[in-house]
Design an enzyme around this catalytic site. Sequence first.
Site, mmCIF file in Angstrom:
data_model
loop_
_atom_site.group_PDB
_atom_site.id
_atom_site.type_symbol
_atom_site.label_atom_id
_atom_site.label_comp_id
_atom_site.label_asym_id
_atom_site.label_seq_id
_atom_site.Cartn_x
_atom_site.Cartn_y
_atom_site.Cartn_z
ATOM 1 N N LYS A 17 -30.301 -43.343 46.673
ATOM 2 C CA LYS A 17 -30.691 -43.887 47.915
ATOM 3 C C LYS A 17 -32.098 -43.561 48.424
ATOM 4 C CE LYS A 17 -27.199 -42.189 50.231
ATOM 5 N NZ LYS A 17 -26.368 -41.562 49.001
ATOM 6 N N ARG A 92 -22.051 -43.270 58.005
ATOM 7 C CA ARG A 92 -21.332 -42.597 57.236
ATOM 8 C C ARG A 92 -19.813 -42.585 57.517
ATOM 9 N NH1 ARG A 92 -25.601 -38.998 54.465
ATOM 10 N NH2 ARG A 92 -24.710 -37.732 52.893
ATOM 11 N N ARG A 131 -31.178 -32.444 40.311
ATOM 12 C CA ARG A 131 -32.128 -33.016 41.560
ATOM 13 C C ARG A 131 -32.973 -31.667 41.947
ATOM 14 N NH1 ARG A 131 -30.066 -36.214 46.515
ATOM 15 N NH2 ARG A 131 -28.503 -34.828 46.515
ATOM 16 N N ARG A 164 -31.353 -27.949 46.425
ATOM 17 C CA ARG A 164 -30.920 -28.044 47.829
ATOM 18 C C ARG A 164 -29.558 -26.974 47.971
ATOM 19 N NH1 ARG A 164 -30.458 -34.374 49.581
ATOM 20 N NH2 ARG A 164 -28.406 -33.526 50.490
ATOM 21 N N ARG A 175 -18.393 -32.914 48.731
ATOM 22 C CA ARG A 175 -19.374 -34.206 49.295
ATOM 23 C C ARG A 175 -18.936 -35.262 48.562
ATOM 24 N NH1 ARG A 175 -25.183 -32.484 47.776
ATOM 25 N NH2 ARG A 175 -25.811 -34.493 48.996
HETATM 26 P P1 ADP Z 1 -29.524 -39.690 47.105
HETATM 27 O O1 ADP Z 1 -30.478 -40.021 48.337
HETATM 28 O O2 ADP Z 1 -28.572 -41.088 47.211
HETATM 29 O O3 ADP Z 1 -28.750 -38.630 47.553
HETATM 30 P P2 ADP Z 1 -31.456 -39.329 45.089
HETATM 31 O O4 ADP Z 1 -32.481 -40.499 45.431
HETATM 32 O O5 ADP Z 1 -31.754 -37.918 45.881
HETATM 33 O O6 ADP Z 1 -30.155 -39.658 45.699
HETATM 34 O O7 ADP Z 1 -31.271 -38.948 43.710
HETATM 35 C C1 ADP Z 1 -30.432 -38.171 43.204
HETATM 36 C C2 ADP Z 1 -31.307 -37.536 42.026
HETATM 37 O O8 ADP Z 1 -31.130 -38.609 40.763
HETATM 38 C C3 ADP Z 1 -32.522 -37.304 42.051
HETATM 39 O O9 ADP Z 1 -32.777 -36.170 41.097
HETATM 40 C C4 ADP Z 1 -33.228 -38.559 41.354
HETATM 41 O O10 ADP Z 1 -34.753 -38.051 40.937
HETATM 42 C C5 ADP Z 1 -32.281 -38.907 40.394
HETATM 43 N N1 ADP Z 1 -32.349 -40.512 40.340
HETATM 44 C C6 ADP Z 1 -32.236 -41.377 41.609
HETATM 45 N N2 ADP Z 1 -32.045 -42.523 41.106
HETATM 46 C C7 ADP Z 1 -31.872 -42.491 39.661
HETATM 47 C C8 ADP Z 1 -31.618 -43.352 38.635
HETATM 48 N N3 ADP Z 1 -31.566 -44.875 38.775
HETATM 49 N N4 ADP Z 1 -31.427 -42.889 36.957
HETATM 50 C C9 ADP Z 1 -31.407 -41.728 37.267
HETATM 51 N N5 ADP Z 1 -31.723 -40.564 38.082
HETATM 52 C C10 ADP Z 1 -32.031 -40.976 39.358
HETATM 53 P P1 AMP Z 2 -28.092 -36.417 52.708
HETATM 54 O O1 AMP Z 2 -29.525 -35.837 52.538
HETATM 55 O O2 AMP Z 2 -27.815 -37.960 52.971
HETATM 56 O O3 AMP Z 2 -27.213 -36.176 51.155
HETATM 57 O O4 AMP Z 2 -27.129 -35.624 53.670
HETATM 58 C C1 AMP Z 2 -27.030 -34.199 53.665
HETATM 59 C C2 AMP Z 2 -25.885 -33.750 54.646
HETATM 60 O O5 AMP Z 2 -26.320 -33.986 56.003
HETATM 61 C C3 AMP Z 2 -24.528 -34.286 54.348
HETATM 62 O O6 AMP Z 2 -23.742 -33.793 53.140
HETATM 63 C C4 AMP Z 2 -24.138 -34.139 55.875
HETATM 64 O O7 AMP Z 2 -23.666 -32.753 56.086
HETATM 65 C C5 AMP Z 2 -25.052 -34.487 56.723
HETATM 66 N N1 AMP Z 2 -25.235 -35.751 57.137
HETATM 67 C C6 AMP Z 2 -26.342 -36.628 56.737
HETATM 68 N N2 AMP Z 2 -26.194 -37.854 57.302
HETATM 69 C C7 AMP Z 2 -24.878 -37.864 58.034
HETATM 70 C C8 AMP Z 2 -24.048 -38.790 58.780
HETATM 71 N N3 AMP Z 2 -24.700 -40.104 58.835
HETATM 72 N N4 AMP Z 2 -22.942 -38.259 59.396
HETATM 73 C C9 AMP Z 2 -22.619 -37.172 59.166
HETATM 74 N N5 AMP Z 2 -23.239 -36.254 58.469
HETATM 75 C C10 AMP Z 2 -24.664 -36.558 57.990
#
Ligand code: ADP
Ligand code: AMP
Length: 225
Positions: A17, A92, A131, A164, A175
């Site tokens: 995302k 969420r 990541r 992270r 999660r």
């Molecule tokens: P989210 O925001 O949904 O938690 P991220 O954008 O942070 O996900 O992506 C999670 C991990 O996967 C990151 O390390 C990113 O570089 C990698 N990633 C994102 N999109 C892709 C993809 N289409 N294919 C492979 N790896 C990806």
């Molecule tokens: P994310 O970066 O989106 O993966 O969010 C990291 C963490 O922040 C999640 O695991 C939750 O603990 C908290 N968080 C982020 N967005 C929300 C939301 N909309 N509602 C509740 N918790 C959230």
Amino acid sequence: MPPQLNLILLGPPGAGKGTQAERLGEDFRLAFISTGEMLRANVKQGTQLGVAAKEHMDAGALVPDDLILAMAAARLGEDDTRDGFILDGFPRTTAQALALERQLGQGGRRITATLLLDVPDEEIIRRIAGRRVCVKAGHNYHVDYDPPKRPDVCDQDGSRLIQRDDDRPEVVENRLRVYHDQTAPLIDFYEERGLLRRVDGTRPPAAVHDHIRAMIATLRLEDSL
Ligand code: ADP
Ligand code: AMP
């Protein structure tokens, strides 16, 4: 003036995302709103919200709705969201989705589409394990799929890359459970409203990006008819 583009990116943690939102924000000049990033900034600054949120985040649980809703409502009231926005990680829960619908409706706004990034759990685990994010601005990398040019250094701002706290394997399992229990019901929620668009998130980032851009072009066309 083109109609507002108000998008939600839905999908499990690690679905890509943030990766897609960053690209789309550049393409379409939309306000990019990541509640996860906002919370991490609050934790870093040691605000009251950050202190309250941290224990939930570290456990891989959701931060309570009332805290999230106050933070999101304030952000969505800012001027830069007027031409459109991309929400990453919000809503969420069903309660959050209902509150969002209410707030937007009060301002004469609505969601244009919810894009579901579909990625199976076993791929999610690989993505989250690899990541890395930069300490300065949270820019995203993956040790195998999207490595930085220099190991552990951000290409964009030169800051250090770290894992992270909530990307540790023992937290990731929780999660994913939380996603399936509390967030996945939003798929039906938006499907019932005719707003859901499915995207195959297993393809490489550029292919996912192309697919989403094509979808947005179609949405705009539909909206202008
Ligand atoms: P989210 O925001 O949904 O938690 P991220 O954008 O942070 O996900 O992506 C999670 C991990 O996967 C990151 O390390 C990113 O570089 C990698 N990633 C994102 N999109 C892709 C993809 N289409 N294919 C492979 N790896 C990806
Ligand atoms: P994310 O970066 O989106 O993966 O969010 C990291 C963490 O922040 C999640 O695991 C939750 O603990 C908290 N968080 C982020 N967005 C929300 C939301 N909309 N509602 C509740 N918790 C959230």
